[in-house]
Design a protein around this motif. Structure first.
Motif, PDB file in Angstrom:
ATOM      1  N   GLU A  31       0.717  -0.800   0.118  1.00  0.00           N
ATOM      2  CA  GLU A  31      -0.095   0.130  -0.426  1.00  0.00           C
ATOM      3  C   GLU A  31       0.606   1.303   0.436  1.00  0.00           C
ATOM      4  O   GLU A  31       0.203   2.261  -0.848  1.00  0.00           O
ATOM      5  CB  GLU A  31      -1.085   0.004   0.903  1.00  0.00           C
ATOM      6  N   HIS A  32       1.925   1.523   0.483  1.00  0.00           N
ATOM      7  CA  HIS A  32       3.020   2.786   0.525  1.00  0.00           C
ATOM      8  C   HIS A  32       3.203   2.708  -1.107  1.00  0.00           C
ATOM      9  O   HIS A  32       3.611   3.469  -1.718  1.00  0.00           O
ATOM     10  CB  HIS A  32       3.617   2.409   1.405  1.00  0.00           C
ATOM     11  N   TRP A  33       4.387   2.031  -1.642  1.00  0.00           N
ATOM     12  CA  TRP A  33       4.469   1.723  -2.343  1.00  0.00           C
ATOM     13  C   TRP A  33       3.451   2.105  -3.492  1.00  0.00           C
ATOM     14  O   TRP A  33       3.892   3.149  -4.832  1.00  0.00           O
ATOM     15  CB  TRP A  33       4.722   0.065  -3.188  1.00  0.00           C
ATOM     16  N   LEU A  34       2.116   1.898  -3.857  1.00  0.00           N
ATOM     17  CA  LEU A  34       1.451   2.447  -4.273  1.00  0.00           C
ATOM     18  C   LEU A  34       1.206   3.871  -4.107  1.00  0.00           C
ATOM     19  O   LEU A  34       0.453   4.820  -5.406  1.00  0.00           O
ATOM     20  CB  LEU A  34      -0.043   1.714  -4.438  1.00  0.00           C
ATOM     21  N   GLY A  35       0.722   4.382  -2.926  1.00  0.00           N
ATOM     22  CA  GLY A  35       0.291   5.832  -2.742  1.00  0.00           C
ATOM     23  C   GLY A  35       1.876   6.000  -3.312  1.00  0.00           C
ATOM     24  O   GLY A  35       1.926   7.146  -3.864  1.00  0.00           O
ATOM     25  N   GLU A  36       3.593   6.004  -3.394  1.00  0.00           N
ATOM     26  CA  GLU A  36       4.948   6.156  -3.809  1.00  0.00           C
ATOM     27  C   GLU A  36       4.449   6.251  -4.910  1.00  0.00           C
ATOM     28  O   GLU A  36       4.961   7.191  -5.982  1.00  0.00           O
ATOM     29  CB  GLU A  36       5.469   6.281  -3.269  1.00  0.00           C
ATOM     30  N   VAL A  37       3.748   5.379  -5.968  1.00  0.00           N
ATOM     31  CA  VAL A  37       3.959   5.518  -6.976  1.00  0.00           C
ATOM     32  C   VAL A  37       2.695   6.618  -7.735  1.00  0.00           C
ATOM     33  O   VAL A  37       2.907   7.308  -8.588  1.00  0.00           O
ATOM     34  CB  VAL A  37       3.055   4.202  -8.114  1.00  0.00           C
ATOM     35  N   LEU A  38       1.651   6.709  -7.208  1.00  0.00           N
ATOM     36  CA  LEU A  38       0.794   7.787  -6.963  1.00  0.00           C
ATOM     37  C   LEU A  38       0.908   9.127  -7.188  1.00  0.00           C
ATOM     38  O   LEU A  38       0.463   9.840  -7.595  1.00  0.00           O
ATOM     39  CB  LEU A  38      -0.699   7.782  -6.725  1.00  0.00           C
ATOM     40  N   ALA A  39       1.844   9.729  -5.798  1.00  0.00           N
ATOM     41  CA  ALA A  39       3.040  10.595  -6.294  1.00  0.00           C
ATOM     42  C   ALA A  39       3.796  11.024  -6.641  1.00  0.00           C
ATOM     43  O   ALA A  39       3.377  11.852  -7.225  1.00  0.00           O
ATOM     44  CB  ALA A  39       3.245  10.521  -4.470  1.00  0.00           C
ATOM     45  N   ALA A  40       3.992  10.106  -7.304  1.00  0.00           N
ATOM     46  CA  ALA A  40       5.290  10.122  -8.144  1.00  0.00           C
ATOM     47  C   ALA A  40       4.852  10.589  -9.615  1.00  0.00           C
ATOM     48  O   ALA A  40       5.001  11.668 -10.466  1.00  0.00           O
ATOM     49  CB  ALA A  40       6.695   8.758  -8.816  1.00  0.00           C
ATOM     50  N   MET A  41       3.707   9.835  -9.401  1.00  0.00           N
ATOM     51  CA  MET A  41       2.765  10.097 -10.689  1.00  0.00           C
ATOM     52  C   MET A  41       2.146  11.790 -10.720  1.00  0.00           C
ATOM     53  O   MET A  41       2.062  12.114 -11.936  1.00  0.00           O
ATOM     54  CB  MET A  41       1.675   9.268 -11.044  1.00  0.00           C
ATOM     55  N   PRO A  53      -6.353   7.357 -11.523  1.00  0.00           N
ATOM     56  CA  PRO A  53      -4.959   7.434 -12.543  1.00  0.00           C
ATOM     57  C   PRO A  53      -6.393   6.491 -13.281  1.00  0.00           C
ATOM     58  O   PRO A  53      -6.134   6.920 -14.323  1.00  0.00           O
ATOM     59  CB  PRO A  53      -4.538   6.635 -12.014  1.00  0.00           C
ATOM     60  N   ALA A  54      -7.479   6.026 -13.724  1.00  0.00           N
ATOM     61  CA  ALA A  54      -8.163   4.805 -14.393  1.00  0.00           C
ATOM     62  C   ALA A  54      -9.078   6.140 -14.963  1.00  0.00           C
ATOM     63  O   ALA A  54     -10.075   6.793 -16.121  1.00  0.00           O
ATOM     64  CB  ALA A  54      -9.027   4.756 -13.449  1.00  0.00           C
ATOM     65  N   HIS A  55      -9.105   7.090 -13.840  1.00  0.00           N
ATOM     66  CA  HIS A  55     -10.601   8.379 -14.768  1.00  0.00           C
ATOM     67  C   HIS A  55     -10.541  10.231 -14.431  1.00  0.00           C
ATOM     68  O   HIS A  55     -10.658  10.344 -14.885  1.00  0.00           O
ATOM     69  CB  HIS A  55     -12.157   8.090 -13.375  1.00  0.00           C
ATOM     70  N   GLY A  56      -9.559   9.674 -13.465  1.00  0.00           N
ATOM     71  CA  GLY A  56      -9.042  11.773 -13.109  1.00  0.00           C
ATOM     72  C   GLY A  56      -8.094  12.745 -13.189  1.00  0.00           C
ATOM     73  O   GLY A  56      -7.953  13.232 -12.912  1.00  0.00           O
ATOM     74  N   HIS A  57      -8.224  12.359 -14.638  1.00  0.00           N
ATOM     75  CA  HIS A  57      -7.240  13.169 -15.693  1.00  0.00           C
ATOM     76  C   HIS A  57      -7.446  13.449 -15.973  1.00  0.00           C
ATOM     77  O   HIS A  57      -7.403  14.455 -16.767  1.00  0.00           O
ATOM     78  CB  HIS A  57      -5.493  11.822 -16.104  1.00  0.00           C
ATOM     79  N   THR A  58      -9.128  13.406 -15.874  1.00  0.00           N
ATOM     80  CA  THR A  58     -10.077  14.749 -17.142  1.00  0.00           C
ATOM     81  C   THR A  58     -11.075  15.416 -16.342  1.00  0.00           C
ATOM     82  O   THR A  58     -11.085  14.473 -15.347  1.00  0.00           O
ATOM     83  CB  THR A  58     -10.135  14.337 -18.519  1.00  0.00           C
ATOM     84  N   GLY A  59     -11.425  16.895 -16.513  1.00  0.00           N
ATOM     85  CA  GLY A  59     -12.388  17.780 -15.973  1.00  0.00           C
ATOM     86  C   GLY A  59     -12.062  17.634 -13.987  1.00  0.00           C
ATOM     87  O   GLY A  59     -11.261  16.527 -13.815  1.00  0.00           O
ATOM     88  N   LEU A  60     -12.887  18.453 -14.044  1.00  0.00           N
ATOM     89  CA  LEU A  60     -13.234  18.973 -12.714  1.00  0.00           C
ATOM     90  C   LEU A  60     -13.820  18.173 -11.559  1.00  0.00           C
ATOM     91  O   LEU A  60     -15.006  17.316 -12.395  1.00  0.00           O
ATOM     92  CB  LEU A  60     -14.123  19.805 -12.097  1.00  0.00           C
ATOM     93  N   ARG A 119       2.674  12.852 -15.345  1.00  0.00           N
ATOM     94  CA  ARG A 119       1.205  13.591 -16.335  1.00  0.00           C
ATOM     95  C   ARG A 119       1.057  14.912 -15.458  1.00  0.00           C
ATOM     96  O   ARG A 119       0.969  14.994 -13.876  1.00  0.00           O
ATOM     97  CB  ARG A 119       0.280  12.475 -16.758  1.00  0.00           C
ATOM     98  N   GLU A 120       0.534  15.670 -15.864  1.00  0.00           N
ATOM     99  CA  GLU A 120      -0.587  16.777 -15.262  1.00  0.00           C
ATOM    100  C   GLU A 120      -1.735  16.349 -14.768  1.00  0.00           C
ATOM    101  O   GLU A 120      -2.599  15.689 -15.738  1.00  0.00           O
ATOM    102  CB  GLU A 120      -0.229  17.944 -16.571  1.00  0.00           C
TER     103      GLU A 120
END
Length: 314
Positions: A31-41, A53-60, A119-120
């Protein structure tokens, strides 16, 4: 140069271990590794949830992805509160299901770099506390030992709900921590089981506020609204109990009633006047009359499966 000198002066070919495999560096939990991946992304975080990451990269949108440690300590779990499947989230991260138990043997930052996952990300919605919108605390409703729903209301009568849950350290934190409302126990479930064992009637209504208002009566409800009764849980917990369903007398309540009587065909039904819920009916007729109406309420089975319950107002 002697053979001994050659052996001591030559530089053997060695593999420099990565940071993850260094003996002095502990391996992060999944779980910590996954959290660090998300932070690095570059994913943004709000409380205990991340941008998905499956849906949160577009729109508010709001942060929706929760990560935690499985109860059996055999890896991590993922839950997107916006509805993305675990498979979809893992696919967006370039991972397989087994990585939830044993993540790739590489640092999260290097994994993100090699996969090109940086990504942004858009800004998160303003997740202001309900009190900032004029809501004030009205009541807490406990669902088992680890989940609680707070009911809040404004001066104009409008209301909102928010959840808190107990985490692995025993701390109460916002949200359900990945638990679905459908998987929660019934409201006051322990009392309901005791009532059923004592052959007492149990009222099934649509809201915690109605349950709390029925003084002198065993009552229960479920965590979701009229549109999502947890049929399996209701059937399992209320099997063999003397159940009287008291629905809200409106279109949504009667539609919910139609689903409940299919799941609980031996339950009895008591419907108040148009627009009334269980609390309104109780307040109008009083405890004694309410108990009389409960005792005389006919079973749903005796009325027939397709009968319109509007004709049976109390």
């Amino acid at each position: 140069m002697t053979d001994t000198e050659a052996r001591t002066t030559s530089s053997p070919t060695t593999r420099v271990p990565s940071q993850r495999s260094s003996p002095g560096t502990p391996t992060p939990s999944p779980e910590h590794w996954l959290g660090e991946v998300l932070a690095a992304m570059g994913c943004r975080r709000a409380g205990l949830k991340w941008q998905c990451p499956a849906h949160g990269h577009t729109g508010l949108h709001s942060a929706a992805l929760a990560i935690g440690r499985r109860d059996d300590d055999r890896g991590a779990w993922l839950h997107c509160h916006a509805g993305c499947s675990v498979t979809a989230v893992l696919r967006a991260l370039g991972l397989r299901p087994n990585h939830l138990q044993r993540p790739p043997h590489i640092t999260p930052s290097r994994y993100v770099h090699l996969r090109g996952l940086r990504r942004e990300w858009p800004e998160l919605k303003n997740a202001a506390h309900p009190e900032r919108a004029g809501y004030r605390h009205e009541a807490w409703h406990l669902y088992g030992p680890d989940h609680a729903k707070q009911r809040m209301r404004r001066a104009d009568g409008s209301k909102t709900m928010r959840w808190e849950s107990r985490n692995a350290r025993g701390e109460w934190v916002p949200g359900l921590l990945g638990t679905r409302e459908a998987d929660l126990p019934l409201y006051r479930q322990d009392e309901v089981r005791m009532a059923a064992a004592a052959s007492e009637s149990v009222v099934l209504c649509e809201s915690e506020s109605s349950c709390d208002a029925l003084h002198g009566v065993y009552a229960t409800t479920w965590a979701g609204g009229a549109g999502s009764p947890p049929v399996e849980t209701l059937t399992r917990v209320l099997e063999g109990a003397d159940v009287v369903i008291v629905p809200d007398h409106d279109d949504a309540g009667l539609a919910c009633l139609a689903r409940l009587v299919v799941a609980l065909p031996h339950a009895r039904v008591l419907v108040g006047e148009l627009g009334e819920d269980a609390k309104d009916l109780y307040d109008r007729v009083g405890l004694d009359r309410f108990l009389e109406q409960l005792a005389s309420a006919p079973t749903a089975e005796s009325r027939g499966g397709r009968e319109d319950f509007r004709s049976h107002a109390g």
